[in-house]
Design an enzyme around this catalytic site. Structure first.
Site, short mmCIF file in Angstrom:
data_model
loop_
_atom_site.label_atom_id
_atom_site.label_comp_id
_atom_site.label_asym_id
_atom_site.label_seq_id
_atom_site.Cartn_x
_atom_site.Cartn_y
_atom_site.Cartn_z
N TYR A 241 -32.88 -17.53 39.45
CA TYR A 241 -31.47 -17.86 39.17
C TYR A 241 -31.22 -17.86 37.66
O TYR A 241 -30.26 -17.25 37.18
CB TYR A 241 -31.15 -19.23 39.79
CG TYR A 241 -29.90 -19.87 39.25
CD1 TYR A 241 -28.64 -19.45 39.67
CD2 TYR A 241 -29.98 -20.91 38.32
CE1 TYR A 241 -27.50 -20.05 39.17
CE2 TYR A 241 -28.84 -21.51 37.82
CZ TYR A 241 -27.60 -21.08 38.24
OH TYR A 241 -26.46 -21.66 37.74
N SER B 248 -24.99 -29.73 33.15
CA SER B 248 -24.84 -30.32 34.49
C SER B 248 -23.40 -30.79 34.65
O SER B 248 -23.05 -31.89 34.23
CB SER B 248 -25.82 -31.49 34.64
OG SER B 248 -27.13 -31.07 34.35
C1 15L Z 1 -26.99 -25.22 37.36
O1 15L Z 1 -27.01 -24.13 36.79
C2 15L Z 1 -26.54 -25.35 38.75
O2 15L Z 1 -25.51 -24.45 39.07
C3 15L Z 1 -26.10 -26.75 39.10
O3 15L Z 1 -26.06 -26.86 40.50
C4 15L Z 1 -27.03 -27.82 38.52
O4 15L Z 1 -28.27 -27.78 39.14
C5 15L Z 1 -27.18 -27.61 37.05
O5 15L Z 1 -27.57 -26.28 36.74
C6 15L Z 1 -28.19 -28.57 36.40
O6 15L Z 1 -29.17 -28.12 35.85
O7 15L Z 1 -27.95 -29.77 36.47
#
Ligand code: 15L
Length: 273
Positions: free
Chosen positions: A142, A171
């Protein structure tokens, strides 16, 4: 390109968690949000003028239609957590390239891309705030797809002169999500401030900024955001006693503790969350 017109904005991923939080905050007199998602966005109290387009980021014709007549795009759509290679390739890499190409064909001058702290999750906080344009060090597939999105934005800026701002979002939640969240939190109000700064700043060209609040325990540089008029006001510290009470203090000897990506640095690659 320098357009600061915000009368009609395309918001992708509008039915998602962040899109739903943003919609009422971004509502204003004289502005229409064109909501794009694969599912119908729920009615949200306080939302303003909205149009809905149900379409996938894989549907290039629908994307071109959705881009017509908008002055800017806020691209939140796609895969938002770790998943299979096929998922992150289709939903994030291909989906974002499809959207950028549709934006180019429709003449949309500015695109704000939701990247993530996980594009640089292996960077470590050592007391010096991590720069917004620190080189990619993804912690997951991701995170890698988010790094690819950033470089797709660079391609469309360099080739076609489009204004592209990549947000390395920490976040974005109503309250900090655990101990790491005390450092990476982006309050919804600051998330909105950031998006408005991206839409209204003059001639941003290509740039990367951090999407975090002004957290006492913050790990990243706010300077690049300040340069485009993003002045965060919220601080996760107000939640610290509650969060520490719930989670306990992290183990300073754990090598994961100072990494920006937190425990995502250790989850199995390609695992569907
Ligand atoms: C992200 O990129 C996610 O989309 C989100 O769901 C959170 O997990 C966030 O990072 C995070 O790291 O808190």
């Amino acid at each position: 390109m320098g357009s600061t017109d915000t009368t009609r904005i395309l918001l992708t991923g509008a039915a998602g968690r962040v899109g739903t939080q943003l919609r009422p905050l971004a509502a204003r007199e004289g502005r229409t949000l064109r909501l794009l998602d694969i599912t119908t966005p729920a009615a949200v109290e306080g939302s303003g003028a909205e149009e809905t387009v149900i379409a996938s980021l894989t549907d290039t014709e629908a994307l071109l239609e959705a881009c017509r007549g908008v002055s800017a795009i806020v691209h939140l759509g796609g895969q938002s957590v770790e998943s299979t290679l096929d998922d992150v390739l289709d939903r994030n890499v291909r989906g974002t390239l499809n959207l950028l190409e549709a934006a180019r064909l429709a003449g949309v001058p500015r695109v704000v891309l939701a990247s993530s702290a996980h594009a640089v999750g292996f960077h470590q906080y050592d007391g010096t705030p991590v720069a917004a344009d620190a080189p990619a060090r993804p912690d997951t597939l991701y995170g890698w797809s988010k790094a690819a999105i950033e470089s797709a934005g660079r391609l469309y800026h360099d080739r076609f002169g489009m204004d592209i701002i990549c947000l390395r979002i920490g976040s974005w939640f109503p309250t900090p999500n655990g101990m790491r969240g005390l450092s990476t939190w982006l309050s919804p109000a600051d998330g909105h401030r950031l998006v408005e700064a991206c839409l209204s700043c003059r001639e941003p060209g290509y740039r990367i900024v951090w999407g975090v609040s002004r957290n006492t325990r913050g790990w990243v540089s706010l300077a690049e955001g300040e340069a485009i008029g993003y002045h965060p006001l919220d601080d996760a510290e107000q939640f610290a006693p509650e969060v520490i009470g719930e989670c306990g203090l992290p183990d300073p000897a754990d090598p994961i503790t100072p990494r920006l990506g937190g425990d995502w640095c250790a989850i199995p690659l390609g695992q569907t969350l």
